[in-house]
Design a protein around this motif. Structure first.
Motif, PDB file in Angstrom:
ATOM      1  N   ASP A 250       0.790  -1.293   0.047  1.00 30.97           N
ATOM      2  CA  ASP A 250      -0.050  -0.103   0.099  1.00 30.97           C
ATOM      3  C   ASP A 250       0.709   1.357  -0.087  1.00 30.97           C
ATOM      4  OD1 ASP A 250       0.797   0.549   2.786  1.00 30.97           O
ATOM      5  OD2 ASP A 250      -0.813  -0.612   3.505  1.00 30.97           O
ATOM      6  N   ASP A 251       0.190   2.571  -0.176  1.00 33.99           N
ATOM      7  CA  ASP A 251       1.229   3.638  -0.377  1.00 33.99           C
ATOM      8  C   ASP A 251       1.985   3.926   0.822  1.00 33.99           C
ATOM      9  OD1 ASP A 251      -0.204   3.961  -2.685  1.00 33.99           O
ATOM     10  OD2 ASP A 251      -1.661   5.398  -2.021  1.00 33.99           O
ATOM     11  N   THR A 252       1.548   3.582   2.162  1.00 32.74           N
ATOM     12  CA  THR A 252       2.360   3.763   3.307  1.00 32.74           C
ATOM     13  C   THR A 252       3.572   3.030   3.292  1.00 32.74           C
ATOM     14  OG1 THR A 252       0.414   4.577   4.557  1.00 32.74           O
ATOM     15  CG2 THR A 252       2.402   4.172   5.804  1.00 32.74           C
ATOM     16  N   ASP A 253       3.305   1.912   3.304  1.00 33.79           N
ATOM     17  CA  ASP A 253       4.506   0.735   3.126  1.00 33.79           C
ATOM     18  C   ASP A 253       5.556   1.182   2.010  1.00 33.79           C
ATOM     19  OD1 ASP A 253       3.365  -0.393   5.341  1.00 33.79           O
ATOM     20  OD2 ASP A 253       2.537  -1.899   4.179  1.00 33.79           O
ATOM     21  N   LYS A 254       4.975   1.374   0.586  1.00 29.42           N
ATOM     22  CA  LYS A 254       5.521   1.656  -0.336  1.00 29.42           C
ATOM     23  C   LYS A 254       6.566   2.882  -0.067  1.00 29.42           C
ATOM     24  CE  LYS A 254       5.385   3.257  -5.386  1.00 29.42           C
ATOM     25  NZ  LYS A 254       4.372   3.550  -6.435  1.00 29.42           N
ATOM     26  N   LEU A 255       6.157   3.929   0.714  1.00 31.61           N
ATOM     27  CA  LEU A 255       7.058   5.115   0.829  1.00 31.61           C
ATOM     28  C   LEU A 255       8.097   4.653   1.770  1.00 31.61           C
ATOM     29  CD1 LEU A 255       4.388   7.984   1.175  1.00 31.61           C
ATOM     30  CD2 LEU A 255       6.251   7.779  -0.484  1.00 31.61           C
ATOM     31  N   LEU A 258      11.081   2.822   0.209  1.00 34.60           N
ATOM     32  CA  LEU A 258      11.780   3.376  -0.873  1.00 34.60           C
ATOM     33  C   LEU A 258      12.599   4.387  -0.081  1.00 34.60           C
ATOM     34  CD1 LEU A 258       9.018   5.144  -3.507  1.00 34.60           C
ATOM     35  CD2 LEU A 258      10.792   3.347  -4.144  1.00 34.60           C
ATOM     36  N   LYS A 259      12.142   4.752   1.187  1.00 37.34           N
ATOM     37  CA  LYS A 259      13.026   5.237   2.151  1.00 37.34           C
ATOM     38  C   LYS A 259      13.869   4.407   2.653  1.00 37.34           C
ATOM     39  CE  LYS A 259      12.686   8.395   6.285  1.00 37.34           C
ATOM     40  NZ  LYS A 259      11.804   8.967   7.365  1.00 37.34           N
ATOM     41  N   GLU A 260      13.821   3.255   2.723  1.00 35.78           N
ATOM     42  CA  GLU A 260      14.790   2.590   3.446  1.00 35.78           C
ATOM     43  C   GLU A 260      15.831   2.013   2.270  1.00 35.78           C
ATOM     44  OE1 GLU A 260      12.951  -1.254   4.699  1.00 35.78           O
ATOM     45  OE2 GLU A 260      11.952  -0.037   6.427  1.00 35.78           O
ATOM     46  N   GLU A 265      12.015   8.328  -5.695  1.00 40.03           N
ATOM     47  CA  GLU A 265      10.836   8.069  -6.427  1.00 40.03           C
ATOM     48  C   GLU A 265      11.020   6.630  -7.261  1.00 40.03           C
ATOM     49  OE1 GLU A 265       8.178  10.574  -9.641  1.00 40.03           O
ATOM     50  OE2 GLU A 265      10.217  10.770  -9.835  1.00 40.03           O
ATOM     51  N   SER A 266      10.018   5.948  -7.337  1.00 35.43           N
ATOM     52  CA  SER A 266      10.120   4.705  -7.716  1.00 35.43           C
ATOM     53  C   SER A 266      10.338   4.581  -9.370  1.00 35.43           C
ATOM     54  CB  SER A 266       8.986   3.934  -7.458  1.00 35.43           C
ATOM     55  OG  SER A 266       7.731   4.305  -8.745  1.00 35.43           O
ATOM     56  N   GLY A 267      10.972   3.775  -9.853  1.00 33.87           N
ATOM     57  CA  GLY A 267      11.343   3.720 -11.360  1.00 33.87           C
ATOM     58  C   GLY A 267      10.018   3.620 -12.089  1.00 33.87           C
ATOM     59  N   LEU A 268       9.225   3.150 -11.420  1.00 31.69           N
ATOM     60  CA  LEU A 268       7.812   3.133 -12.488  1.00 31.69           C
ATOM     61  C   LEU A 268       7.211   4.359 -12.682  1.00 31.69           C
ATOM     62  CD1 LEU A 268       6.246  -0.104 -11.573  1.00 31.69           C
ATOM     63  CD2 LEU A 268       7.485   0.193 -13.696  1.00 31.69           C
ATOM     64  N   ASP A 269       7.305   5.054 -11.546  1.00 27.58           N
ATOM     65  CA  ASP A 269       6.774   6.401 -11.581  1.00 27.58           C
ATOM     66  C   ASP A 269       7.422   7.420 -12.620  1.00 27.58           C
ATOM     67  OD1 ASP A 269       4.749   5.576  -9.770  1.00 27.58           O
ATOM     68  OD2 ASP A 269       5.454   6.875  -7.935  1.00 27.58           O
TER      69      ASP A 269
END
Length: 365
Positions: A250-255, A258-260, A265-269
């Motif tokens: 989900d968005d929270t876990d994704k952020l 990425l931080k870790e 910004e993700s490569g896909l974005d």
């Protein structure tokens, strides 16, 4: 707007893994050539913080972001232009897309078969480029052959102009260069449009790297960047494996993930934004308590045409567009304050829409 970017590349470079992540669909991603034969088509959401801001400000009943279409096209092999490896079918699929995202393997892994035996990004790109050039050359030579005497008649100016342009294109292709390297006028592009040439399509190179190389520039990526720079193309570095994992969060876990990883910004974005921009697409927005929505339009479109994207009646009966820029809304904090600051504008039929315009269309039918 129904524009699509095709994901192409040699077999086993990570196309389908990437497509799975982009569309969050689970399609066959096998370790052998031609795991994909019929192209898979998926709609993706265009990342846009402006939509998030408007959603927070207006708290609408529903929010609809802009979308973009990606097509996963089966892996090309050497000889595709001659029909090798179902090549004709694959080339016809590439003809149907508006832009090309070419996935290039830029990592070593003995567990994943490489179709040519070893990793060499420039050779891989050139294999595909040659096949597309040969396919275009066949189209151009067929057309020149059919034109024959007609082009030589002095009074047929259009045919003469077309023949001269096609000869220029033919010489470029015979020099192993793509049509997009030519500095074409708008009129020349119009003449070439019906031929749907493969190498005139805009391209992004997608460097697929290992997980531990996502924040570094390995030699394969540097080689690809140098190659792409020669034709003014961009390179987006991704790790398809990481993107596949991110797509499950989900968005929270994704952020947090990425931080870790130390990624902003993700490569896909980045890829989605690059593909959107490559096709000359921009976004205008509508906002209110019922709905916040992002609408895709082609750069250079005027206000009535953009109104028509919402509904044909809006274009037919267009009177004016009430417009404020997203920058002004974000700066002032509310629609009322934008008006008080004198930054709300009334625009007419000749107004060229700008990316980030927030609009209310006045019409009468």
């Amino acid at each position: 707007m129904s524009l699509t970017a095709g994901i192409v590349g040699l077999p086993n470079v990570g196309k389908s893994t990437l497509f799975n992540a982009i569309t969050k669909q689970s399609i066959l991603a096998a370790n052998y050539p031609f795991a994909t034969i019929e192209p898979n088509v998926g709609m993706v959401t265009v990342p846009d913080r402006r939509v998030d801001f408007l959603e927070e400000l207006y708290k609408p009943k529903k929010t609809i972001p802009a979308t973009f279409e990606f097509t996963d096209i089966a892996g090309l092999v050497e000889g595709a232009s001659k029909g090798e490896g179902l090549g004709n079918k694959f080339l016809s699929h590439i003809r149907e897309v508006d832009a090309i995202c070419e996935v290039v393997r830029c990592f070593d892994d003995s567990n994943i078969t490489h179709v040519t035996g070893n990793v060499d990004p420039i050779r891989d790109v050139e294999i595909i480029e040659v096949e597309l050039i040969l396919a275009d050359l066949e189209v151009v030579e067929n057309r020149l052959g059919k034109m024959g005497k007609k082009a030589k008649l002095a009074n047929d100016k259009e045919a003469k102009a077309e023949a001269e342009l096609l000869e220029k294109v033919r010489e470029t292709l015979l020099s192993n260069k793509t049509v997009r390297t030519l500095d074409l006028t708008e009129d020349e592009k119009r003449i070439l449009k019906p031929f749907n040439l493969l190498t005139i399509k805009p391209i992004i190179y997608v460097a697929n790297v290992n997980e531990d190389e996502i924040n570094t520039q390995n030699d394969y990526v540097n080689q690809l960047r140098d190659f792409a720079a020669k034709e003014g193309a961009s390179v987006v570095v991704i790790c398809a494996k990481i993107e596949a994992e991110l797509s499950e969060l989900d968005d929270t876990d994704k952020l947090e993930f990425l931080k870790e990883m130390g990624i902003d910004e993700s490569g896909l974005d980045k890829l989605i934004k690059n593909a959107y921009s490559l096709l000359g697409l921009e976004t205008f927005l509508t906002a209110g308590p019922d709905e916040v929505r992002a609408w895709t339009f082609k750069k250079g479109m005027k206000a009535p045409e953009c109104a028509g994207i919402i509904h044909t009646d809006f274009q037919k009966g267009f009177i004016k567009a009430e417009v404020m820029s997203f920058v002004d809304l974000e700066k002032n904090g509310s629609e009322l304050k934008v008006k008080e600051a004198g930054r709300m504008r009334l625009e007419g039929k000749e107004y060229v829409m700008q990316d980030g315009d927030i609009c209310y269309f006045r019409f009468n039918v």
